[in-house]
Design a protein around this motif. Sequence first.
Motif, PDB file in Angstrom:
ATOM      1  N   CYS A  83     -16.318  12.754  18.789  1.00 29.92           N
ATOM      2  CA  CYS A  83     -16.692  12.012  20.001  1.00 29.92           C
ATOM      3  C   CYS A  83     -18.114  11.483  19.902  1.00 29.92           C
ATOM      4  CB  CYS A  83     -16.615  12.925  21.235  1.00 29.92           C
ATOM      5  SG  CYS A  83     -15.028  13.709  21.523  1.00 29.92           S
ATOM      6  N   ASP A  84     -18.442  10.634  20.862  1.00 30.50           N
ATOM      7  CA  ASP A  84     -19.825  10.270  21.150  1.00 30.50           C
ATOM      8  C   ASP A  84     -20.259  11.084  22.368  1.00 30.50           C
ATOM      9  OD1 ASP A  84     -19.454   8.379  19.174  1.00 30.50           O
ATOM     10  OD2 ASP A  84     -19.125   6.722  20.586  1.00 30.50           O
ATOM     11  N   VAL A  85     -21.510  11.501  22.373  1.00 25.10           N
ATOM     12  CA  VAL A  85     -22.020  12.321  23.474  1.00 25.10           C
ATOM     13  C   VAL A  85     -23.335  11.725  23.965  1.00 25.10           C
ATOM     14  CG1 VAL A  85     -22.809  14.616  24.184  1.00 25.10           C
ATOM     15  CG2 VAL A  85     -20.956  14.407  22.508  1.00 25.10           C
ATOM     16  N   ARG A  86     -23.397  11.474  25.274  1.00 25.49           N
ATOM     17  CA  ARG A  86     -24.611  10.908  25.859  1.00 25.49           C
ATOM     18  C   ARG A  86     -25.308  11.966  26.716  1.00 25.49           C
ATOM     19  NH1 ARG A  86     -23.376   5.723  27.612  1.00 25.49           N
ATOM     20  NH2 ARG A  86     -24.755   4.870  26.000  1.00 25.49           N
ATOM     21  N   VAL A  87     -26.627  12.065  26.554  1.00 26.71           N
ATOM     22  CA  VAL A  87     -27.450  12.982  27.344  1.00 26.71           C
ATOM     23  C   VAL A  87     -28.509  12.172  28.082  1.00 26.71           C
ATOM     24  CG1 VAL A  87     -29.011  14.959  27.286  1.00 26.71           C
ATOM     25  CG2 VAL A  87     -27.115  14.834  25.665  1.00 26.71           C
ATOM     26  N   GLU A  88     -28.567  12.350  29.406  1.00 24.86           N
ATOM     27  CA  GLU A  88     -29.569  11.667  30.225  1.00 24.86           C
ATOM     28  C   GLU A  88     -30.227  12.672  31.151  1.00 24.86           C
ATOM     29  OE1 GLU A  88     -28.100   7.277  31.182  1.00 24.86           O
ATOM     30  OE2 GLU A  88     -26.503   8.728  31.603  1.00 24.86           O
ATOM     31  N   GLN A  89     -31.546  12.704  31.118  1.00 26.75           N
ATOM     32  CA  GLN A  89     -32.326  13.587  31.992  1.00 26.75           C
ATOM     33  C   GLN A  89     -31.847  15.038  31.897  1.00 26.75           C
ATOM     34  OE1 GLN A  89     -35.035  12.259  33.554  1.00 26.75           O
ATOM     35  NE2 GLN A  89     -34.419  10.361  32.529  1.00 26.75           N
ATOM     36  N   GLY A  90     -31.538  15.453  30.673  1.00 27.74           N
ATOM     37  CA  GLY A  90     -31.183  16.851  30.445  1.00 27.74           C
ATOM     38  C   GLY A  90     -29.738  17.204  30.727  1.00 27.74           C
ATOM     39  N   LYS A  91     -28.905  16.219  31.085  1.00 27.00           N
ATOM     40  CA  LYS A  91     -27.492  16.487  31.362  1.00 27.00           C
ATOM     41  C   LYS A  91     -26.588  15.659  30.458  1.00 27.00           C
ATOM     42  CE  LYS A  91     -27.368  18.177  36.102  1.00 27.00           C
ATOM     43  NZ  LYS A  91     -26.678  18.075  37.405  1.00 27.00           N
ATOM     44  N   ILE A  92     -25.444  16.239  30.126  1.00 28.96           N
ATOM     45  CA  ILE A  92     -24.428  15.493  29.390  1.00 28.96           C
ATOM     46  C   ILE A  92     -23.710  14.594  30.405  1.00 28.96           C
ATOM     47  CG2 ILE A  92     -22.310  15.640  28.037  1.00 28.96           C
ATOM     48  CD1 ILE A  92     -23.274  18.416  27.084  1.00 28.96           C
ATOM     49  N   THR A  93     -23.893  13.289  30.262  1.00 22.14           N
ATOM     50  CA  THR A  93     -23.348  12.369  31.267  1.00 22.14           C
ATOM     51  C   THR A  93     -22.068  11.673  30.815  1.00 22.14           C
ATOM     52  OG1 THR A  93     -24.810  10.617  30.464  1.00 22.14           O
ATOM     53  CG2 THR A  93     -25.596  11.948  32.332  1.00 22.14           C
ATOM     54  N   ALA A  94     -21.832  11.659  29.506  1.00 22.05           N
ATOM     55  CA  ALA A  94     -20.607  11.001  29.023  1.00 22.05           C
ATOM     56  C   ALA A  94     -20.203  11.570  27.676  1.00 22.05           C
ATOM     57  CB  ALA A  94     -20.815   9.490  28.919  1.00 22.05           C
ATOM     58  N   ILE A  95     -18.894  11.772  27.519  1.00 18.84           N
ATOM     59  CA  ILE A  95     -18.311  12.151  26.229  1.00 18.84           C
ATOM     60  C   ILE A  95     -17.091  11.252  26.022  1.00 18.84           C
ATOM     61  CG2 ILE A  95     -17.236  13.972  24.846  1.00 18.84           C
ATOM     62  CD1 ILE A  95     -18.699  16.032  26.551  1.00 18.84           C
ATOM     63  N   GLY A  96     -17.071  10.535  24.925  1.00 16.32           N
ATOM     64  CA  GLY A  96     -15.960   9.627  24.695  1.00 16.32           C
ATOM     65  C   GLY A  96     -16.056   8.980  23.339  1.00 16.32           C
ATOM     66  N   ASN A  97     -15.423   7.838  23.206  1.00 18.23           N
ATOM     67  CA  ASN A  97     -15.440   7.090  21.951  1.00 18.23           C
ATOM     68  C   ASN A  97     -16.031   5.708  22.170  1.00 18.23           C
ATOM     69  OD1 ASN A  97     -14.083   9.041  20.225  1.00 18.23           O
ATOM     70  ND2 ASN A  97     -12.275   8.635  21.483  1.00 18.23           N
ATOM     71  N   ASN A  98     -16.760   5.251  21.166  1.00 17.80           N
ATOM     72  CA  ASN A  98     -17.346   3.900  21.178  1.00 17.80           C
ATOM     73  C   ASN A  98     -18.304   3.688  22.346  1.00 17.80           C
ATOM     74  OD1 ASN A  98     -15.734   3.130  18.901  1.00 17.80           O
ATOM     75  ND2 ASN A  98     -13.984   2.908  20.301  1.00 17.80           N
ATOM     76  N   LEU A  99     -19.086   4.737  22.674  1.00 21.14           N
ATOM     77  CA  LEU A  99     -20.117   4.577  23.699  1.00 21.14           C
ATOM     78  C   LEU A  99     -21.208   3.655  23.153  1.00 21.14           C
ATOM     79  CD1 LEU A  99     -20.539   8.223  25.097  1.00 21.14           C
ATOM     80  CD2 LEU A  99     -19.047   6.398  25.928  1.00 21.14           C
ATOM     81  N   THR A 100     -21.697   2.771  23.993  1.00 19.10           N
ATOM     82  CA  THR A 100     -22.707   1.792  23.576  1.00 19.10           C
ATOM     83  C   THR A 100     -24.100   2.286  23.937  1.00 19.10           C
ATOM     84  OG1 THR A 100     -21.125   0.014  23.964  1.00 19.10           O
ATOM     85  CG2 THR A 100     -23.446  -0.609  23.746  1.00 19.10           C
ATOM     86  N   ALA A 101     -25.002   2.215  22.974  1.00 18.36           N
ATOM     87  CA  ALA A 101     -26.382   2.655  23.214  1.00 18.36           C
ATOM     88  C   ALA A 101     -27.055   1.747  24.231  1.00 18.36           C
ATOM     89  CB  ALA A 101     -27.159   2.659  21.914  1.00 18.36           C
ATOM     90  N   SER A 102     -27.759   2.349  25.170  1.00 15.35           N
ATOM     91  CA  SER A 102     -28.496   1.584  26.175  1.00 15.35           C
ATOM     92  C   SER A 102     -29.965   1.490  25.780  1.00 15.35           C
ATOM     93  CB  SER A 102     -28.360   2.252  27.545  1.00 15.35           C
ATOM     94  OG  SER A 102     -28.858   3.578  27.507  1.00 15.35           O
ATOM     95  N   LYS A 103     -30.705   0.728  26.530  1.00 18.45           N
ATOM     96  CA  LYS A 103     -32.125   0.527  26.239  1.00 18.45           C
ATOM     97  C   LYS A 103     -32.872   1.846  26.408  1.00 18.45           C
ATOM     98  CE  LYS A 103     -35.847  -2.700  27.372  1.00 18.45           C
ATOM     99  NZ  LYS A 103     -36.289  -3.749  28.314  1.00 18.45           N
TER     100      LYS A 103
END
Length: 420
Positions: free
Chosen positions: A22-42
């Motif tokens: 998977c792809d895993v996104r962390v924002e402000q100390g929390k896991i906010t998204a887990i999925g496939n083909n997540l796009t990197a933000s600024k």
Amino acid sequence: MNLLITGIVIADPNSQFNQKKCDVRVEQGKITAIGNNLTASKNEQVFDGQGAVLSPGFFDLNCSIGDPGFETKEDINTATEAAKAGGFTGIAVLPNTKPVVQSKAEVEYIINRAKNNLVDVLPIGAVSQGLEGKELAELYDMKQAGAVAFSDGGKAIVDDGFMSRAIQYTQGFNGLLMVYPENKSIAGKSQINESKTSVLLGMKGLPSLAEEMHISRDIFLATYHNAPVHISNISTAGSVALIKKAKKDGVKITCDVAAHHLVFTEELLNDFDSNYKVKPPLRGKSDVKALLTGLKDGTIDAIGSQHRPHEIEFKDVEFEIASYGIIALQTVLPLLIKAGLDATQIAEKLSINPRKLLRLAVPVIEEGAEANFTVYNPTLQWEYNVASNYSKSANSPLLNKKLTGKVQLVFNNKQLQSYG
């Protein structure tokens, strides 16, 4: 700190994403998204997780650091740096310091010294005053102050009546005893495992019997009081068999094993390298096989580092007078990979179960959870040397060797640490 990890395999038996890439996104100390083909933000840091594993942060329930009093061995700063590099986001530290952690003052000292760290540092209070096994320490006060368990470290509780009273007392406030198993009258002044090797080397051997008799006693006491007892650092096939039967009988016994006892055997002592001098001693190949089997069938609940730092003058001496112990926080993962454990087993025995034993919150890799994880590559090689050793001490037989299994990221308490 915003982070996107791409294409990583998740190893967490408590997660719906276990063993999935998977792809895993962390924002402000929390896991906010887990999925496939997540796009990197600024303004988002991106880590390519190809070939790597994401596990709940490792937790060590058997660590000595020397602070307070023995800071020349290891202090909280160097211990947490070594822990991070080894993938640990939490460590429970033993009370064999000076002064001994035997009242709320010492517990509060450790908690305050370790504040605002990526690594959670949790004190284990002494069972007895001065680790002497005679008078109970201030157990309830320490529990209230933040002690997560009670242990006399590497000292066995010899007196049966004292151990019985300690179990009774801790039952009143749901405290956990973590005890080191050794029958002192049988162990004597032994140096290594009792076997053909000890005869060949001309050193007094420590029989398996010393460990197993002590475990038998604690099983009897746990049965009598119907109370939990945790056995630290088991090392023999006989110990595995005793604990397996006790669990089957419904006894509230749990146990852990040091990572080096899953790989090293007594034959390594033939050159009298004091860096292999540990307690309990390195055992035979049949013991290692039984320990690995015990891990896989659930008899052994957890794996610890048994991190024991020492200054050079305590180890670079004749084997007979050298101190016991090795630094181990940075080498647990490579040893477990060498022992053949897979990523899910490592997560269970090194991340989940240690926290369960201490009744701590267990991090889960899921959306909305606080980020507490370790990223490692199980096939990447690295050299453990003076430059890569974060401990204040250097008593490891693995220094200047290439190891397989490298920690790449650790994240906890809204803090990220990466290793190239």
